[in-house]
Design a protein around this motif. Structure first.
Motif, PDB file in Angstrom:
ATOM      1  N   GLU A   1       0.831  -1.203   0.000  1.00 51.49           N
ATOM      2  CA  GLU A   1       0.000   0.000   0.000  1.00 51.49           C
ATOM      3  C   GLU A   1       0.865   1.252   0.000  1.00 51.49           C
ATOM      4  O   GLU A   1       0.748   2.125  -0.839  1.00 51.49           O
ATOM      5  CB  GLU A   1      -0.902   0.014   1.238  1.00 51.49           C
ATOM      6  N   ALA A   2       1.808   1.275   0.955  1.00 52.56           N
ATOM      7  CA  ALA A   2       2.664   2.462   1.086  1.00 52.56           C
ATOM      8  C   ALA A   2       3.383   2.729  -0.234  1.00 52.56           C
ATOM      9  O   ALA A   2       3.480   3.866  -0.690  1.00 52.56           O
ATOM     10  CB  ALA A   2       3.686   2.233   2.204  1.00 52.56           C
ATOM     11  N   PHE A   3       3.848   1.647  -0.846  1.00 54.03           N
ATOM     12  CA  PHE A   3       4.599   1.780  -2.101  1.00 54.03           C
ATOM     13  C   PHE A   3       3.734   2.467  -3.156  1.00 54.03           C
ATOM     14  O   PHE A   3       4.138   3.444  -3.784  1.00 54.03           O
ATOM     15  CB  PHE A   3       5.016   0.390  -2.578  1.00 54.03           C
ATOM     16  N   LEU A   4       2.522   1.960  -3.288  1.00 54.52           N
ATOM     17  CA  LEU A   4       1.629   2.555  -4.280  1.00 54.52           C
ATOM     18  C   LEU A   4       1.259   3.976  -3.859  1.00 54.52           C
ATOM     19  O   LEU A   4       1.223   4.897  -4.660  1.00 54.52           O
ATOM     20  CB  LEU A   4       0.375   1.692  -4.413  1.00 54.52           C
ATOM     21  N   ALA A   5       1.048   4.169  -2.550  1.00 53.92           N
ATOM     22  CA  ALA A   5       0.655   5.482  -2.029  1.00 53.92           C
ATOM     23  C   ALA A   5       1.683   6.533  -2.411  1.00 53.92           C
ATOM     24  O   ALA A   5       1.341   7.632  -2.835  1.00 53.92           O
ATOM     25  CB  ALA A   5       0.521   5.403  -0.512  1.00 53.92           C
ATOM     26  N   GLN A   6       2.945   6.178  -2.317  1.00 52.75           N
ATOM     27  CA  GLN A   6       3.968   7.180  -2.679  1.00 52.75           C
ATOM     28  C   GLN A   6       4.279   7.136  -4.170  1.00 52.75           C
ATOM     29  O   GLN A   6       5.365   7.519  -4.614  1.00 52.75           O
ATOM     30  CB  GLN A   6       5.233   6.974  -1.844  1.00 52.75           C
ATOM     31  N   GLY A   7       3.316   6.598  -4.941  1.00 51.09           N
ATOM     32  CA  GLY A   7       3.403   6.682  -6.394  1.00 51.09           C
ATOM     33  C   GLY A   7       4.405   5.751  -7.032  1.00 51.09           C
ATOM     34  O   GLY A   7       4.920   6.027  -8.107  1.00 51.09           O
ATOM     35  N   GLY A   8       4.731   4.652  -6.336  1.00 52.66           N
ATOM     36  CA  GLY A   8       5.658   3.682  -6.917  1.00 52.66           C
ATOM     37  C   GLY A   8       5.012   2.881  -8.023  1.00 52.66           C
ATOM     38  O   GLY A   8       3.793   2.695  -8.036  1.00 52.66           O
ATOM     39  N   GLU A   9       5.812   2.450  -8.976  1.00 53.46           N
ATOM     40  CA  GLU A   9       5.329   1.625 -10.091  1.00 53.46           C
ATOM     41  C   GLU A   9       5.648   0.167  -9.820  1.00 53.46           C
ATOM     42  O   GLU A   9       6.832  -0.185  -9.736  1.00 53.46           O
ATOM     43  CB  GLU A   9       6.031   2.059 -11.382  1.00 53.46           C
TER      44      GLU A   9
ATOM     45  N   ARG B   1      17.812  -7.594 -11.406  1.00 50.63           N
ATOM     46  CA  ARG B   1      17.553  -6.167 -11.364  1.00 50.63           C
ATOM     47  C   ARG B   1      16.769  -5.713 -12.605  1.00 50.63           C
ATOM     48  O   ARG B   1      15.779  -4.992 -12.519  1.00 50.63           O
ATOM     49  CB  ARG B   1      18.863  -5.402 -11.292  1.00 50.63           C
ATOM     50  N   SER B   2      17.211  -6.223 -13.729  1.00 52.55           N
ATOM     51  CA  SER B   2      16.571  -5.783 -14.985  1.00 52.55           C
ATOM     52  C   SER B   2      15.063  -5.952 -14.908  1.00 52.55           C
ATOM     53  O   SER B   2      14.309  -5.093 -15.344  1.00 52.55           O
ATOM     54  CB  SER B   2      17.140  -6.611 -16.146  1.00 52.55           C
ATOM     55  N   GLY B   3      14.640  -7.075 -14.285  1.00 50.43           N
ATOM     56  CA  GLY B   3      13.202  -7.322 -14.175  1.00 50.43           C
ATOM     57  C   GLY B   3      12.529  -6.411 -13.173  1.00 50.43           C
ATOM     58  O   GLY B   3      11.315  -6.313 -13.124  1.00 50.43           O
ATOM     59  N   GLY B   4      13.338  -5.762 -12.336  1.00 50.17           N
ATOM     60  CA  GLY B   4      12.781  -4.879 -11.329  1.00 50.17           C
ATOM     61  C   GLY B   4      12.629  -5.561  -9.985  1.00 50.17           C
ATOM     62  O   GLY B   4      12.231  -6.727  -9.897  1.00 50.17           O
ATOM     63  N   ILE B   5      13.021  -4.848  -8.909  1.00 52.08           N
ATOM     64  CA  ILE B   5      12.867  -5.352  -7.542  1.00 52.08           C
ATOM     65  C   ILE B   5      12.028  -4.337  -6.773  1.00 52.08           C
ATOM     66  O   ILE B   5      12.415  -3.186  -6.635  1.00 52.08           O
ATOM     67  CB  ILE B   5      14.237  -5.507  -6.848  1.00 52.08           C
ATOM     68  N   ASP B   6      10.839  -4.778  -6.306  1.00 55.74           N
ATOM     69  CA  ASP B   6       9.977  -3.844  -5.570  1.00 55.74           C
ATOM     70  C   ASP B   6      10.055  -4.085  -4.076  1.00 55.74           C
ATOM     71  O   ASP B   6      10.094  -3.154  -3.290  1.00 55.74           O
ATOM     72  CB  ASP B   6       8.525  -4.008  -6.030  1.00 55.74           C
ATOM     73  N   PHE B   7      10.090  -5.374  -3.669  1.00 56.01           N
ATOM     74  CA  PHE B   7      10.024  -5.699  -2.241  1.00 56.01           C
ATOM     75  C   PHE B   7      11.036  -6.772  -1.888  1.00 56.01           C
ATOM     76  O   PHE B   7      11.369  -7.626  -2.725  1.00 56.01           O
ATOM     77  CB  PHE B   7       8.626  -6.187  -1.864  1.00 56.01           C
TER      78      PHE B   7
ATOM     79  N   GLY C   1       1.137  -7.455  -8.716  1.00 57.95           N
ATOM     80  CA  GLY C   1       1.416  -7.824  -7.322  1.00 57.95           C
ATOM     81  C   GLY C   1       2.762  -7.370  -6.837  1.00 57.95           C
ATOM     82  O   GLY C   1       3.027  -7.327  -5.643  1.00 57.95           O
ATOM     83  N   GLY C   2       3.650  -7.047  -7.746  1.00 56.77           N
ATOM     84  CA  GLY C   2       4.967  -6.543  -7.335  1.00 56.77           C
ATOM     85  C   GLY C   2       6.008  -7.628  -7.227  1.00 56.77           C
ATOM     86  O   GLY C   2       5.726  -8.732  -6.766  1.00 56.77           O
ATOM     87  N   ASN C   3       7.218  -7.301  -7.681  1.00 59.45           N
ATOM     88  CA  ASN C   3       8.320  -8.286  -7.632  1.00 59.45           C
ATOM     89  C   ASN C   3       8.901  -8.388  -6.227  1.00 59.45           C
ATOM     90  O   ASN C   3       9.306  -7.398  -5.649  1.00 59.45           O
ATOM     91  CB  ASN C   3       9.426  -7.891  -8.610  1.00 59.45           C
ATOM     92  N   LEU C   4       8.960  -9.623  -5.720  1.00 54.23           N
ATOM     93  CA  LEU C   4       9.398  -9.824  -4.337  1.00 54.23           C
ATOM     94  C   LEU C   4      10.585 -10.775  -4.284  1.00 54.23           C
ATOM     95  O   LEU C   4      10.615 -11.793  -4.984  1.00 54.23           O
ATOM     96  CB  LEU C   4       8.253 -10.402  -3.512  1.00 54.23           C
ATOM     97  N   VAL C   5      11.576 -10.421  -3.442  1.00 49.27           N
ATOM     98  CA  VAL C   5      12.687 -11.338  -3.146  1.00 49.27           C
ATOM     99  C   VAL C   5      12.511 -11.849  -1.731  1.00 49.27           C
ATOM    100  O   VAL C   5      12.281 -11.068  -0.809  1.00 49.27           O
ATOM    101  CB  VAL C   5      14.045 -10.612  -3.259  1.00 49.27           C
TER     102      VAL C   5
ATOM    103  N   PHE D   1       2.193 -11.848  -4.136  1.00 50.01           N
ATOM    104  CA  PHE D   1       3.298 -11.121  -4.761  1.00 50.01           C
ATOM    105  C   PHE D   1       3.892 -11.996  -5.858  1.00 50.01           C
ATOM    106  O   PHE D   1       3.628 -13.200  -5.928  1.00 50.01           O
ATOM    107  CB  PHE D   1       4.376 -10.795  -3.727  1.00 50.01           C
ATOM    108  N   ASN D   2       4.711 -11.378  -6.672  1.00 48.34           N
ATOM    109  CA  ASN D   2       5.391 -12.134  -7.715  1.00 48.34           C
ATOM    110  C   ASN D   2       6.827 -12.424  -7.255  1.00 48.34           C
ATOM    111  O   ASN D   2       7.699 -11.559  -7.350  1.00 48.34           O
ATOM    112  CB  ASN D   2       5.375 -11.325  -9.017  1.00 48.34           C
ATOM    113  N   VAL D   3       7.021 -13.639  -6.705  1.00 45.05           N
ATOM    114  CA  VAL D   3       8.322 -13.974  -6.097  1.00 45.05           C
ATOM    115  C   VAL D   3       9.360 -14.216  -7.187  1.00 45.05           C
ATOM    116  O   VAL D   3       9.264 -15.180  -7.945  1.00 45.05           O
ATOM    117  CB  VAL D   3       8.201 -15.219  -5.206  1.00 45.05           C
ATOM    118  N   VAL D   4      10.339 -13.299  -7.298  1.00 43.91           N
ATOM    119  CA  VAL D   4      11.339 -13.436  -8.368  1.00 43.91           C
ATOM    120  C   VAL D   4      12.557 -14.226  -7.898  1.00 43.91           C
ATOM    121  O   VAL D   4      13.328 -14.728  -8.704  1.00 43.91           O
ATOM    122  CB  VAL D   4      11.803 -12.056  -8.878  1.00 43.91           C
ATOM    123  N   ALA D   5      12.741 -14.323  -6.578  1.00 42.33           N
ATOM    124  CA  ALA D   5      13.858 -15.115  -6.068  1.00 42.33           C
ATOM    125  C   ALA D   5      13.593 -15.475  -4.618  1.00 42.33           C
ATOM    126  O   ALA D   5      13.048 -14.675  -3.865  1.00 42.33           O
ATOM    127  CB  ALA D   5      15.166 -14.342  -6.178  1.00 42.33           C
ATOM    128  N   SER D   6      13.927 -16.718  -4.238  1.00 40.30           N
ATOM    129  CA  SER D   6      13.824 -17.116  -2.836  1.00 40.30           C
ATOM    130  C   SER D   6      15.135 -17.799  -2.482  1.00 40.30           C
ATOM    131  O   SER D   6      15.418 -18.891  -2.959  1.00 40.30           O
ATOM    132  CB  SER D   6      12.642 -18.071  -2.654  1.00 40.30           C
TER     133      SER D   6
END
Ligand SMILES: Nc1ncnc2c1ncn2[C@@H]1O[C@H](COP(=O)(O)OP(=O)(O)OP(=O)(O)O)[C@@H](O)[C@H]1O
Ligand SMILES: Nc1ncnc2c1ncn2[C@@H]1O[C@H](COP(=O)(O)OP(=O)(O)OP(=O)(O)O)[C@@H](O)[C@H]1O
Ligand SMILES: [Mg+2]
Ligand SMILES: [Mg+2]
Lengths: 349, 492, 330, 331
Positions: free
Chosen positions: A136-144, A207-213, A149-153, A180-185
């Protein structure tokens, strides 16, 4: 005698079989436990093994065989699964056995009188709540969001360590409605150094794919991850939001709002609570109530526990959200209280 | 009869043996001669199954023998005494015998009686079978090893320089044993650098040179010259360089021992050595002959007495006081086996300058060329590892390294043990020229000919005390022999 | 190799230490002198004795096997994963694997002359990885209905448990083989000096293979027994085996130069170490004290052997001084 | 006669010998590079984001800690005393000393100095014991065990957290985008290699490893040299300890789990002759990089932790055996 709510063990002995206190968390746990034992007038004997089940088996064997037996065994297995046979042997003695910190395995349910301590699935769920808040906070501060669901590690502890897997499980449960979209565990150890190492090696490929969380089992790895991200020019709290399930020792990332949120799993509190459960068991006629009891997370004072313990007794792990603003982070932490003690008291040892 | 048919062995680049063929008769002792690196030991190692030849085969009484492993070789009747002592010093004498025994299970109780006769045959009757070998002297160890070979009652017996480390009376015992074996109609291969052993026990002579068969003849037709020529492919004008006659008296002694005793030197010893002098200490192994050298170099603690250097006094720190010491075991501490030759040659100079400060490898490499020339070490070998050199050249390295910080006193234990006659001549010549430049040379040797031929003055040791001192000119070989065996002239 | 070890100074000192420990602990720790406690001490002496014996084999031949712990883990996991089919089969296969592995290591060492210490460090890393691979998320477990096995192992008859007896018997057999067979003697020979041993016609290959197969198999047995005792084997388990094994061997007085040492030394070392740990277990002493104690005693023993070694050299020098030494010695 | 004698050793085909051994030497020098080249190619082909500068920097960075400790240990290896198994505990000790002193109000520089001194002292003690002939492996093993117990005891098992962290820039900061740790690592490698090949002490260190008895006889102070080697290793460990404190701004007793094994593996993979007496210190640091690269590649390929360890072990073993075989051949 009639239970009067006043715990008195008349100096009887409680034997704790647990891994080595060379780990800061366990050391703090012991301090809490000793406090509780003193309050309830029990003699606490701690038998440490070096995180080695074979050694712990031998020690248990030895203790079982010694003629003067304690009033209770407290069992913290070095390896929850591998410890089963020894737990079984402990349960065969007519001394009651309490398991702590590592959730009782289904096979072992009738071997222990009660369980007291953390619930790592529950911790994971707290992590999940933190995650949702963070999004929520991420979107609230205008994050893309880089993806649906957002890329998650996910940073787990070490291979073969059940708590880590439980926390992952709990997390996924809590977030399954809005996954979330788990890109790495990846396994990232328990502390900053290992967390840093793992993260800094992951970044280039994802990184290229983007890291949000970034979700870490505890603050340790997360703090390391913060640094790794900063080194490649990603700003924690802005480009990436990091959060964990529980605090441990290092709170620098939280104070600077580089870590968004955590949970307060207090080692000292767990130690105190675990021994208190044992004491209450004897105070209230050696009985336990069925079901699970989650200790309330009262802020101002430690709640009164004046009833028999339950089969499963869980310590609180309240959520702490410091947000993304460095200016206010410290105050947010300062406000926090659990059982009358500050965030510092609980999380720094 | 043992037939060796064009045997070849190459160690990487080195052709240690190329197409060697000869045969050894039953009941005769066949001497195997050759300078260092000629390939003798290689041949022995092949025969004992330690290394497999590149080509060629070996027949015993017409049928080929299996040399694929040491056990097989032993099984097919070939017993060997290696050049290097190979009794195990962490075992007892009896256990060393048991190693060679065929049965898988050991019978320790019987072992003692079993090996007793063989020990007695080599005059070791006094040694109990359960004595740890580490309590034996080097000489005794060598004898035990030969005794062990006897116990294997093999058809073919190969001895690689069995007497190199022995003193005269032990050598005599070995010779008896060998003769006995010959009379028992065995086949015997006998390797030695002591040419005087030829007429003593050998019947046939086989000479190798550079891994090839150089010559083959019966002992009675052998003259020293023929042998030497076969070995080194040329005449050897003289082994020992001529003495220089001194006009007037010697300069001040450079080293003086006064009433010195050590663990192995029971009687106070007082000697002095002057610059330009070549002094020998002589005696049997373990008689204390090496002690003066070790006391001067500071290897052995002096229990009492003093060592004086020039006018100064005190314990020698070899580098500072210009004292150079070569132990009898060059393989062990003479040089740096796995490093280039030049590093060994420059090591003392390097050490002499302390451990702080910078050095340039290139300059060090250059600095040793002079020495290498003087030691006739080929340029091609200066960058090779020392381990690629043969006995003689290795010994040159271990002596030559000291020249890099020109010492005043040169201390050598058994300077030419196991060194072939050609290389020996070179080493003697070199030492002589060093002496003429004013270096004091003190060497310990149990080789009487060397002592008499090369030394100017001899200190004779017996039973850990010095019993006599004389100019070598005044001693005959026999008197010297009597001195070192009996510690006196009237034989008891 | 000193046949009559009782005359050996190193041994006497250690015996003394062992006795003193027993007396001291019995006096200070309540419930130390009791048949059951003796039982569990013997049992664990046997268990780490097994590992120590394995390491001893490699030390005697002048090498050192640092991979025992990982081998133990892998073997235990194999055995227990197959328990579902047949535990016996599992054990046999596990031991076979360990044996083959050991032979391979021994062969490589003989063939290439690579330093065993470092080769086995690599194995330590690799096999630990393998163990983790075989137990990705949960350890290998003994099926619940088979737990009678682990109970049988620790059931006490007087001061003995089946586990303890098995270990001691195996150690005994190894000890006999070392003393009464030519292979055993050859091991001491090779440990004394490889070149000379070769010169004496010994096949070093067989010796090295025997030593490393031995240590691998003994390590595997220890691992399997420990796993059966605790009913499961995890990929992270048994790590304490290595330090325990080396400590036991060194504290028992087995020189690292090789060529010496018997199972008697191992058992003595195991006893000393176990006494300390059991004191820790019974007294609830913080673990940090244990690591200090173990490290300290290890160093003390090294220094002791060093001192005695010098004494012996001095004696040797003396004996060189008088040629008659041989007669006088007896 | 001299010349005649002189060419007799030459007569076994030295020309060929030289070419052969020369080419072998060349091959031997190349050996340790084979894995990294192979790895690099494999990775660059299979993984996107591997070849990128940030990733390569990340690799050097991730190998810095192991690498620094490894070049220290290499000094011990080269002087013929195998390795130290107490690196982990030494690093922890100096981490604690530094953190404790600083948070007790000591100036940063002083705290660092103290940490280095304490570590050097510990190194000296071990070096002394080993130089007197005690077995290095067991000595350091025992010493480490005792040391760890003592430290944990003294630190009362607490984590010491530094805030503010005065040396965050050192442990974590970057210069021109290159992490300072990595820079320090590379500098130390350079210095180390120079000292080893171009100073008296370096040369004598090598000779001591090549043959201690001979070294002793020619007057090299072998005992002192061994002690110095151990001190060097200890200092490297101390630097590691301080750097990591700087990086994570805390000292914990279990912060270096597994470092020792990684270090030993690095020394091996780098191809330093374990029996001592062969120079080239950079190989240790290089070995650390190879190992990190390996795990990095496998991590990017998604190989799981166990398999990674397995491959690590196998690679180290393979390099080790290959090196040994070549060394024997070229003799
Ligand atoms: N292991 C080896 N590797 C390489 N070259 C070797 C090896 N062993 C021997 N050589 C070489 O083979 C040649 C023959 O050596 P060998 O030991 O047979 O000579 P030898 O006749 O026994 O000399 P010595 O009289 O000194 O014993 C020598 O040039 C030696 O340098
Ligand atoms: N140069 C020598 N002269 C006479 N005897 C010696 C000599 N060197 C060693 N010995 C004998 O060997 C005994 C032990 O010496 P050393 O230290 O060499 O034993 P070791 O190391 O067990 O044997 P090795 O060195 O053959 O392996 C000494 O007591 C001495 O009797
Ligand atoms: Mg020879
Ligand atoms: Mg020796």
């Amino acid at each position: 005698q009639e239970p009067d709510g006043k715990l008195d063990g008349e100096g009887k002995e409680i034997v704790v079989l647990m891994p080595s206190r060379s780990n800061a968390y366990l050391a703090q746990w012991i301090r809490g436990a000793e406090k509780a034992a003193e309050e309830a007038n029990y003699k606490l004997t701690i038998i440490e093994n070096n995180f080695d089940q074979t050694e712990q088996d031998a020690q248990a064997q030895q203790r079982i065989n010694s003629p003067n037996q304690p009033v209770a065994y407290v069992w913290w297995p070095a390896d929850n699964q591998a410890g089963l046979a020894t737990l079984r042997r402990l349960s065969r003695t007519d001394v009651p056995v309490f398991q702590v910190n590592q959730a009782v395995r289904p096979e072992a349910e009738n071997m222990v009188v009660a369980y007291a301590g953390v619930d790592d699935v529950f911790n994971g769920q707290v992590g999940g709540k933190n995650a949702l808040a963070a999004r929520e906070a991420f979107l609230a501060q205008g994050g893309e969001l880089s993806s649906e669901g957002g890329n998650l590690v996910i940073l787990k502890f070490i291979p073969g360590y059940s708590a880590g897997d439980d926390r992952e499980r709990g997390f996924l449960e809590a977030t399954k409605d809005a996954p979330f979209n788990v890109v790495a565990s990846e396994y990232a150890g328990f502390d900053n150094a290992s967390g840093y190492k793992a993260m800094s090696q992951l970044i280039p490929s994802i990184r290229s794919g983007g890291i949000d969380f970034v979700y870490g089992g505890s603050d340790g790895p997360v703090t390391g991850a913060v640094q790794a991200l900063e080194e490649v020019g990603l700003v924690p709290g802005k480009d990436v939001l990091l959060f964990s399930a529980t605090c441990i020792a290092d709170i620098s990332a939280l104070e600077s709002a580089k870590e968004f949120a955590t949970g307060v799993q207090s080692a000292g509190l767990e130690g105190w609570f675990s021994i208190n459960v044992v004491a209450r068991y004897f105070e209230y006629g050696e009985t336990v109530e069925e079901g699970t009891f989650i200790a309330p997370d009262d802020a101002d004072a430690r709640p009164e526990f004046n009833s028999a313990p339950s089969k499963i007794n869980i310590i609180p792990n309240p959520q702490v959200v410091v947000g993304t603003d460095p200016a206010t982070a410290k105050d947010k932490l300062a406000e926090f209280k659990l059982w009358g003690e500050t965030f510092q008291d609980h999380c720094v040892y | 009869m043992l037939e060796i048919e064009n045997l070849s062995k190459a160690y990487g680049p080195v052709q240690a043996l190329s197409g060697v063929s000869f045969s050894a008769e039953r009941g005769r002792v066949t001497a195997l001669l050759g300078e260092n690196g000629a390939g003798k030991s290689t041949l022995v190692k092949v025969l004992s199954g330690l290394i497999s030849p590149s080509s060629g085969e070996v027949n015993l009484d017409g049928s080929p023998v299996d040399l694929s492993s040491p056990e097989r070789a032993l099984g097919s009747g070939i017993a060997v005494v290696q050049q290097e002592i190979s009794v195990l010093s962490n075992l007892t004498v009896a256990e060393n015998f048991l190693l060679a025994h065929s049965s898988r299970l050991l019978n320790r109780r019987r072992a003692a009686d079993w090996c007793k006769p063989y020990l007695e045959r080599l005059g070791l009757g006094r040694i109990p079978a359960n004595a740890p070998v580490s309590d034996l002297t080097i000489g005794e160890r060598q004898l035990v090893e030969i005794a062990r070979m006897l116990a294997q009652d093999a058809e073919v017996l190969v001895l690689d320089e069995p007497t190199a480390a022995l003193a005269d009376h032990d050598i005599e015992l070995v010779h008896e044993a060998v003769r006995r074996l010959a009379s028992e109609n065995k086949i015997i291969l006998y390797i030695t650098h002591r040419l005087n052993e030829l007429e003593e026990i050998c019947d046939d002579v086989v000479v190798l040179r550079n891994g090839q068969l150089a010559d083959r003849f019966e002992t009675q037709d052998a003259s020293i010259n023929r042998v030497v020529h076969a070995m080194i492919g040329r005449e050897l004008e003289e082994l020992y360089p001529p003495r220089v006659e001194y006009s007037g008296q010697r300069p001040e002694p450079i080293v003086r021992l006064e009433g010195v005793t050590t663990d192995d030197l029971v009687q106070p010893l007082s000697i002095s050595v002057c610059p330009g002098e070549v002094v020998a200490t002589c005696g049997q192994l373990g008689s204390g002959l090496v002690e003066p050298l070790r006391a001067i170099s500071g290897i052995s603690e002096t229990r009492s007495g003093k060592v004086y250097f020039g006018s100064a006094n005190g314990k020698a720190r070899s580098v500072i006081d210009g004292v150079a010491y070569c132990s009898e075991d060059r393989q062990h501490d003479g040089f740096f086996n796995n490093r280039p030759v030049w590093e060994s040659l420059s090591a003392p100079a390097l050490a002499a300058t302390g451990i702080w400060g910078f050095v340039s490898p290139q300059r060090m490499r250059k600095s040793v060329d002079g020495i290498a020339e003087r030691m006739t070490i080929l340029p091609a070998y200066r960058d090779r590892q020392v381990s690629a050199l043969s006995g003689g050249n290795a010994q040159k390295v271990s002596i030559g390294k000291w020249l890099s910080n020109d010492p005043k006193v040169l201390l050598l234990e058994e300077p030419t043990r196991g060194v072939d006659i050609g290389a020996r001549a070179e080493i003697y010549a070199l030492l002589r020229s060093l002496a003429e430049e004013g270096m004091a040379v003190l060497f310990a040797s149990s080789d009487l000919d060397e002592v008499l031929g090369f030394g100017e003055r001899v200190l004779i040791f017996h039973g850990n005390r010095m019993v006599h001192e004389a100019p070598t000119g005044e001693l005959s070989r026999d008197t010297l022999a009597t001195w070192i065996t009996h510690g006196g002239l009237e034989s008891r | 190799m000193n046949a009559n070890f009782l005359k050996d100074a190193n041994f006497q000192v250690r015996l003394a230490i062992g006795v003193l420990l027993v007396l001291g602990l019995s006096a200070t720790i309540p419930g130390f002198v009791s048949v059951p406690n003796a039982g569990s001490i013997i049992e664990n002496v046997g268990l780490i004795g097994l590992i120590g014996t394995g390491i001893m084999l490699t030390m005697v031949v002048g090498q050192l096997d640092l991979a025992v712990a990982s081998v133990a883990a892998v073997a235990a996991i194999i055995a227990l994963s197959l328990a579902g089919v047949s535990i016996a089969l599992g054990i046999v296969i596990a031991l076979a694997v360990a044996g083959v592995y050991g032979c391979a290591v021994g062969y490589i060492i003989d063939r290439t002359g690579v330093n065993s210490l470092v080769l086995t460090v690599c194995m330590l890393i690799g096999l630990r990885g393998l163990a983790l691979m075989m137990t990705p998320d949960r350890p290998a477990i003994l099926p619940f209905e088979m737990f009678w096995i682990s109970d049988a192992l620790v059931a006490q008859w007087g001061p003995l448990t089946l586990l303890g007896v098995i270990c001691l018997v195996i150690i005994g057999i190894v000890g006999l083989a070392m003393r009464q067979t030519r292979l055993g003697l050859s091991m001491y020979a090779v440990g004394g000096n490889v070149e000379r041993a070769r010169g004496s016609g010994i096949s070093t290959r067989r010796v090295y293979m025997a030593a490393f197969a031995g240590s691998a198999i003994l390590g595997a047995i220890a691992g399997i027994l420990a796993a059966l005792r605790s009913g499961s084997a995890s990929g992270l388990g048994f790590e304490s085996f290595l330090l325990a094994g080396i400590t036991v061997a060194v504290v028992g007085g087995i020189p690292l130069e090789g060529g010496r040492g018997t199972v008697i030394n191992v058992l003595l070392g195991a006893l000393i170490i176990r006494l300390i740990s059991s004191a820790v277990a019974l007294g609830g002493i913080p673990g940090s004290f244990e690591s200090i104690a173990v490290g300290g005693i290890l160093l003390a023993m090294l220094l002791l052997d060093y001192g005695l070694g010098r004494r012996r050299q001095a004696a040797a020098a003396g004996s060189r001084a008088d040629p008659g030494s041989i007669q006088t010695q007896q | 006669m001299a010349d005649l004698k002189a060419d007799s050793p030459a007569s076994y085909g030295q020309g060929g010998a030289d070419e052969k051994s020369a080419e072998r030497k060349w091959l031997r020098d190349l050996t340790p590079f084979i894995p990294i080249i192979a790895l690099g190619v494999l990775a660059a082909l299979t993984i996107d984001g591997f070849g990128t500068a940030p990733n390569l920097i990340a690799i050097v960075q991730a190998s810095a800690i192991t690498g620094i400790a490894a070049i220290g240990v290499a000094a011990i290896t080269i002087c013929g005393k195998f390795v130290s198994l107490s690196i982990e505990q030494q690093a922890v000790t100096s981490a604690y000393v530094f953190a404790a002193l600083y948070s007790a109000g000591t100036p940063v520089a002083l705290a660092m100095l103290a940490a280095l001194l304490v570590s050097a002292l510990l190194g000296l003690i071990q070096g002394y014991l080993v130089s007197r002939g005690l077995n290095p492996i067991v000595t350091t093993l025992a010493f480490g065990s005792a040391l760890f117990g003592a430290v944990v005891l003294l630190a009362d098992n607490r984590t010491i957290t530094l805030n503010p962290n005065p040396i965050a820039w050192l442990g974590g900061g970057t210069t021109f985008g290159v992490p300072n740790q990595a820079i320090i690592f590379l500098i130390l490698v350079a210095i180390g290699s120079f000292l080893l090949s171009r100073t008296k002490i370096g040369r004598q260190l090598v000779l001591t490893g090549a043959n201690p008895e001979a070294a002793e006889l020619v007057g090299i102070p072998t005992k002192r040299i061994v002690m110095i080697a151990f001190i060097v290793a200890a200092l490297a460990a101390a630097i590691v300890g301080i750097l990591v404190v700087g990086q994570v701004s805390q000292a914990k007793s279990d912060m270096f789990r597994g470092l020792t094994i990684d270090v030993v593996a690095a020394v091996l993979v780098g191809g330093i002759a374990i029996q001592g007496g062969e120079g080239q210190l950079w190989r240790a640091g290089y070995g650390a990089i190879v190992l990190t690269m390996l795990s990095n590649v496998m991590l990017l390929l998604g190989v799981d932790a166990g398999a990674r360890e397995l491959l690590k072990g196998l690679l180290a073993g393979a390099v080790l055996i290959f090196m040994t075989v070549l060394r024997n051949r070229s003799r």
